[in-house]
Design an enzyme around this catalytic site. Sequence first.
Site, PDB file in Angstrom:
ATOM      1  CG  ASP A   3      -1.976  -1.074   1.177  1.00  0.00           C
ATOM      2  OD1 ASP A   3      -2.462  -1.385   0.068  1.00  0.00           O
ATOM      3  OD2 ASP A   3      -2.336  -1.597   2.248  1.00  0.00           O
ATOM      4  CG  ASP A  18      -6.528  -1.403  -1.642  1.00  0.00           C
ATOM      5  OD1 ASP A  18      -6.787  -2.616  -1.802  1.00  0.00           O
ATOM      6  OD2 ASP A  18      -5.593  -0.996  -0.922  1.00  0.00           O
TER       7      ASP A  18
END
Length: 168
Positions: free
Chosen positions: A126, A144
């Site tokens: 991330d 995401d």
Amino acid sequence: MGGSLRTAGPVQLRWLGLSAALVGLDQWSKQLVEHALQMYEARYVLPVFNIVRAHNRGAAFSMFDEASGWQRWAFSALAAAVSTALIFWLARLERRANLIAAALALILAGAVGNVIDRLRLGYVIDFLQVHWHGHYFPAFNVADSAITVGAGLLLFDALLASRRSPGH
């Protein structure tokens, strides 16, 4: 209805090109971050946005991040099952169901992008971080983002369908 499942042939599978492009973008962006930043290193971009390298072994918002390792395989299997279902759903959509087809393609791209990380690395990379006055939203990535936008499009399609149905 925009999400109708009446069989019209696999014409909507053309949206898999969007999925493939987003998976490529997701993997490319994660490799850039892997090579440019050390773990937890952050780069200021805007007063409300950073690029930061983080690893997530869990699910959304790092739920189950500290679990014993079962989550890697469980979330990978779940993503594979969902991806398969999305491809079958996409193949059964009517030619005119483009909004829902785009939504499914985005969700598929996100699921595949993150499962590649889980299987390859054991965690998801991330790096997009939004913050406001010292409050930091959990870091996320292109995959995401694709899932989130796709889910929003599914909801929007359902809203449009409910307004088109008799009695509304």
